[in-house]
Design a protein around this motif. Structure first.
Motif, PDB file in Angstrom:
ATOM      1  N   ASP A 130     -21.887   5.267 -35.763  1.00 13.16           N
ATOM      2  CA  ASP A 130     -23.014   5.570 -36.662  1.00 13.16           C
ATOM      3  C   ASP A 130     -22.737   6.848 -37.434  1.00 13.16           C
ATOM      4  N   GLU A 131     -23.661   7.236 -38.289  1.00 14.44           N
ATOM      5  CA  GLU A 131     -23.422   8.379 -39.182  1.00 14.44           C
ATOM      6  C   GLU A 131     -23.288   9.693 -38.414  1.00 14.44           C
ATOM      7  N   GLU A 132     -23.809   9.735 -37.185  1.00 14.09           N
ATOM      8  CA  GLU A 132     -23.697  10.948 -36.367  1.00 14.09           C
ATOM      9  C   GLU A 132     -22.425  10.958 -35.517  1.00 14.09           C
ATOM     10  N   GLY A 133     -21.618   9.918 -35.658  1.00 17.44           N
ATOM     11  CA  GLY A 133     -20.369   9.865 -34.902  1.00 17.44           C
ATOM     12  C   GLY A 133     -20.504   9.252 -33.519  1.00 17.44           C
ATOM     13  N   ARG A 134     -21.662   8.688 -33.204  1.00 17.40           N
ATOM     14  CA  ARG A 134     -21.870   8.069 -31.893  1.00 17.40           C
ATOM     15  C   ARG A 134     -21.320   6.641 -31.881  1.00 17.40           C
ATOM     16  N   ILE A 135     -20.878   6.187 -30.723  1.00 20.99           N
ATOM     17  CA  ILE A 135     -20.337   4.838 -30.570  1.00 20.99           C
ATOM     18  C   ILE A 135     -21.484   3.858 -30.355  1.00 20.99           C
ATOM     19  N   VAL A 136     -21.521   2.816 -31.180  1.00 26.52           N
ATOM     20  CA  VAL A 136     -22.573   1.804 -31.087  1.00 26.52           C
ATOM     21  C   VAL A 136     -21.967   0.539 -30.480  1.00 26.52           C
ATOM     22  N   PHE A 137     -22.630   0.010 -29.450  1.00 24.59           N
ATOM     23  CA  PHE A 137     -22.186  -1.228 -28.793  1.00 24.59           C
ATOM     24  C   PHE A 137     -23.129  -2.367 -29.181  1.00 24.59           C
ATOM     25  N   TYR A 138     -22.525  -3.504 -29.590  1.00 27.42           N
ATOM     26  CA  TYR A 138     -23.293  -4.707 -29.891  1.00 27.42           C
ATOM     27  C   TYR A 138     -22.874  -5.830 -28.936  1.00 27.42           C
ATOM     28  N   ASP A 139     -23.764  -6.796 -28.771  1.00 25.15           N
ATOM     29  CA  ASP A 139     -23.471  -8.053 -28.055  1.00 25.15           C
ATOM     30  C   ASP A 139     -23.068  -7.823 -26.597  1.00 25.15           C
ATOM     31  N   PHE A 140     -24.058  -7.970 -25.718  1.00 25.94           N
ATOM     32  CA  PHE A 140     -23.838  -7.775 -24.288  1.00 25.94           C
ATOM     33  C   PHE A 140     -23.842  -9.101 -23.529  1.00 25.94           C
ATOM     34  N   GLY A 141     -23.540 -10.209 -24.245  1.00 32.39           N
ATOM     35  CA  GLY A 141     -23.472 -11.502 -23.582  1.00 32.39           C
ATOM     36  C   GLY A 141     -22.437 -11.513 -22.475  1.00 32.39           C
ATOM     37  N   MET A 142     -21.292 -10.906 -22.740  1.00 31.75           N
ATOM     38  CA  MET A 142     -20.269 -10.733 -21.701  1.00 31.75           C
ATOM     39  C   MET A 142     -20.401  -9.316 -21.168  1.00 31.75           C
ATOM     40  N   SER A 143     -21.024  -9.200 -20.026  1.00 33.47           N
ATOM     41  CA  SER A 143     -21.183  -7.899 -19.385  1.00 33.47           C
ATOM     42  C   SER A 143     -21.017  -8.099 -17.890  1.00 33.47           C
ATOM     43  N   GLY A 144     -20.605  -7.061 -17.206  1.00 28.88           N
ATOM     44  CA  GLY A 144     -20.299  -7.202 -15.793  1.00 28.88           C
ATOM     45  C   GLY A 144     -20.920  -6.120 -14.952  1.00 28.88           C
ATOM     46  N   ARG A 145     -20.784  -6.298 -13.657  1.00 23.24           N
ATOM     47  CA  ARG A 145     -21.358  -5.348 -12.713  1.00 23.24           C
ATOM     48  C   ARG A 145     -20.348  -5.082 -11.594  1.00 23.24           C
ATOM     49  N   PHE A 146     -20.217  -3.824 -11.244  1.00 21.71           N
ATOM     50  CA  PHE A 146     -19.343  -3.395 -10.153  1.00 21.71           C
ATOM     51  C   PHE A 146     -20.194  -2.918  -8.976  1.00 21.71           C
ATOM     52  N   THR A 147     -19.827  -3.323  -7.774  1.00 20.75           N
ATOM     53  CA  THR A 147     -20.417  -2.706  -6.593  1.00 20.75           C
ATOM     54  C   THR A 147     -19.694  -1.385  -6.336  1.00 20.75           C
ATOM     55  N   SER A 148     -20.284  -0.547  -5.486  1.00 18.78           N
ATOM     56  CA  SER A 148     -19.636   0.727  -5.145  1.00 18.78           C
ATOM     57  C   SER A 148     -18.269   0.483  -4.506  1.00 18.78           C
ATOM     58  N   ALA A 149     -18.195  -0.573  -3.680  1.00 16.35           N
ATOM     59  CA  ALA A 149     -16.918  -0.889  -3.020  1.00 16.35           C
ATOM     60  C   ALA A 149     -15.859  -1.266  -4.048  1.00 16.35           C
ATOM     61  N   MET A 150     -16.266  -2.035  -5.079  1.00 15.54           N
ATOM     62  CA  MET A 150     -15.317  -2.424  -6.123  1.00 15.54           C
ATOM     63  C   MET A 150     -14.883  -1.211  -6.936  1.00 15.54           C
ATOM     64  N   GLN A 151     -15.835  -0.323  -7.248  1.00 16.82           N
ATOM     65  CA  GLN A 151     -15.478   0.893  -7.983  1.00 16.82           C
ATOM     66  C   GLN A 151     -14.443   1.704  -7.203  1.00 16.82           C
ATOM     67  N   ASN A 152     -14.690   1.868  -5.904  1.00 15.74           N
ATOM     68  CA  ASN A 152     -13.742   2.624  -5.077  1.00 15.74           C
ATOM     69  C   ASN A 152     -12.385   1.930  -5.020  1.00 15.74           C
ATOM     70  N   SER A 153     -12.392   0.596  -4.950  1.00 14.07           N
ATOM     71  CA  SER A 153     -11.134  -0.146  -4.884  1.00 14.07           C
ATOM     72  C   SER A 153     -10.329   0.013  -6.169  1.00 14.07           C
ATOM     73  N   VAL A 154     -11.023   0.003  -7.313  1.00 13.62           N
ATOM     74  CA  VAL A 154     -10.325   0.171  -8.599  1.00 13.62           C
ATOM     75  C   VAL A 154      -9.672   1.552  -8.665  1.00 13.62           C
ATOM     76  N   VAL A 155     -10.418   2.583  -8.269  1.00 13.49           N
ATOM     77  CA  VAL A 155      -9.861   3.943  -8.277  1.00 13.49           C
ATOM     78  C   VAL A 155      -8.698   4.038  -7.296  1.00 13.49           C
TER      79      VAL A 155
END
Length: 468
Positions: free
Chosen positions: A233-258
């Protein structure tokens, strides 16, 4: 795929993120399905608008779509004097997809019979994953909830570098999603961004950090970062559109990824295998030694290159693990998709952008390195405490074991002595009977048969007691 309809377009889009199932050259071609679906006539969309939210609820509605996909089309409108965009599901698409899914479910057993053994683990799971993904994407009420949650997460953090459009719940439904119109410059229009005073390198960094924040801190993330869904946008912020494909991580999955990332950095092959199993990517029954050997080859191969990117790593790993029961779970699939597509987008902004270095910087700046180290120390401390407790209990266990062995020895000795005593007694009785029979035979021969019978009985008892 285009001729077969929306279900197969979506299958192609999903396959574009599944290098564990199709060769990379196919995956790259399937990516083009994202922008290859033609828009449909506006009159087909009117029934959904009229039935779900009331066609006349909008002050104004532009009939020419501004975007279209296999499942929906997007229009500009005005609602209560606010500029909005309206996403409308294509008519009949849900019934068509459900019919196609029934056909696919019936074909899966045949495909499993014909598929190589190395692909059966992936295919068996991908069928269920795909059905869930496409039905979730058809549900605009779910998309609205995900948008609201992600928006609230950034607002709670006080993050001012990201904009998530507001959802108008009173004119939204399962088939219609009305969102605030947020004007922005397409993230890959580098010349226009520079003309507006935005630094493309900073934009790339903000996009990457937004994704790292969503995935590793919030646990809910936007899963479709192609250029049409990202703007500035004009202020330099990142705009996200279309959340049809969106996901969710559990805490265990977040820890596993790290932990997976840290294990890869440290060349800890056993750690990599453990995290792949924890994430559901690798069958727990897989040959760890063989998988470990392959991963070592991948690491050696990648270390021989001067520059290594995310897509190259994914291609190397999935290519070499094809021979094993290896699959990509749906949430991890979205992460790979985010990494692969966003890396390409970010390098259009900054040709020198290093996605892996950015990930490492984010993990370090947000304390994930220390957190992972603390978790490892906690794990080691737990194992050490268990070992010390076991060590402290060892003398008592040894004493108990010795006592049990001594008691058993005493019992065995007693039984042996009792057995020997019985055997000796029967032997004496047998000898005495035989001697008595011989003496009585001199007096009267009629006693011989009786004496021999008694002797035989004692002899049988002697033999039986000796065997036991």
């Amino acid at each position: 795929m285009l001729d077969l309809g929306p279900t197969f377009v979506k299958i192609g889009q999903v396959l574009s993120t599944r290098p564990d199932v199709v060769p990379q050259v196919y995956a790259e071609e399937f990516v083009t399905l994202q922008d290859a679906v033609p828009t449909g006539p506006y009159r087909e969309m009117i029934p959904a608008l009229a039935d779900d939210v009331g066609y006349h609820s909008y002050d104004d509605f532009e009939p020419e779509p501004i975007a279209g996909g296999s499942l929906a089309q997007v229009y500009r409108a005005t609602y209560q004097d606010d500029h909005v965009v309206v996403k409308v599901r294509r008519p009949g698409v849900k019934d068509l997809i459900e019919t196609d899914l029934r056909i696919i479910r019936r074909l899966i057993p045949l495909v499993m019979l014909l598929a190589p053994a190395r692909l059966q683990f992936s295919l068996r799971n991908m069928a269920d994953d795909f059905e869930r993904i496409i039905l979730e994407e058809l549900d605009f009420e779910r998309e609205a909830r995900m948008m609201a949650e992600i928006r609230a997460n950034f607002e709670r953090d006080g993050n001012e570098t990201v904009v998530i459009p507001r959802v108008y719940q009173d004119v939204s439904s399962e088939r219609v999603l009305t969102m605030a119109y947020v004007k922005g410059t397409k993230v890959t229009d580098v010349d226009e961004l520079e003309a507006e005073g935005h630094d493309p390198s900073e934009v790339a960094r903000d996009v990457a950090n937004a994704y790292f924040t969503m995935g590793l801190e919030h646990g809910v993330y936007h899963g479709d970062p192609h250029p049409g869904n990202l703007a500035v946008d004009e202020e330099g912020r990142i705009v996200f559109y279309d959340f049809g494909m969106s996901g969710r991580f559990t805490s265990a999955m977040q820890n596993s990824v790290v932990n997976l990332y840290l294990a890869a950095v440290n060349r800890n092959v056993d750690g990599i295998i453990d995290e792949l199993i924890a994430l559901g990517a690798l069958d727990p029954d897989a040959d760890r030694a063989a998988v470990g050997h392959v991963l070592e080859l991948v690491i050696d191969d990648l270390e021989g290159n001067e520059t290594v990117n995310w897509q190259q790593i994914i291609s190397e790993v999935t290519g070499m693990l094809h021979e094993f029961p290896f699959r990509i779970p749906p949430d991890i699939m979205l992460v790979l998709r985010v990494g692969s597509i966003s890396e390409g987008v970010l390098r259009q902004l900054d040709p020198e952008f290093d996605f892996l270095a950015a990930a490492q910087a984010f993990l370090r700046e947000h304390g994930f390195m220390e957190r992972a180290a603390r978790m490892k120390l906690e794990e080691m401390r737990g194992e050490l405490e268990a070992s010390l407790w076991a060590l402290l209990r060892l003398p008592a266990k040894i004493e108990q074991e010795l006592d049990a062995r001594e008691q058993e020895r005493i019992q065995v000795t007693a039984r042996a002595q009792a057995r020997d005593s019985r055997s000796l007694g029967y032997a004496i009785l047998t000898a005495a009977s035989l001697l008595g029979t011989a003496l009585l035979a001199t007096l009267d021969t009629t006693y011989i048969l009786v004496g021999l019978g008694v002797t035989l009985v004692f002899l049988i008892l002697f033999v039986a007691s000796s065997e036991t």
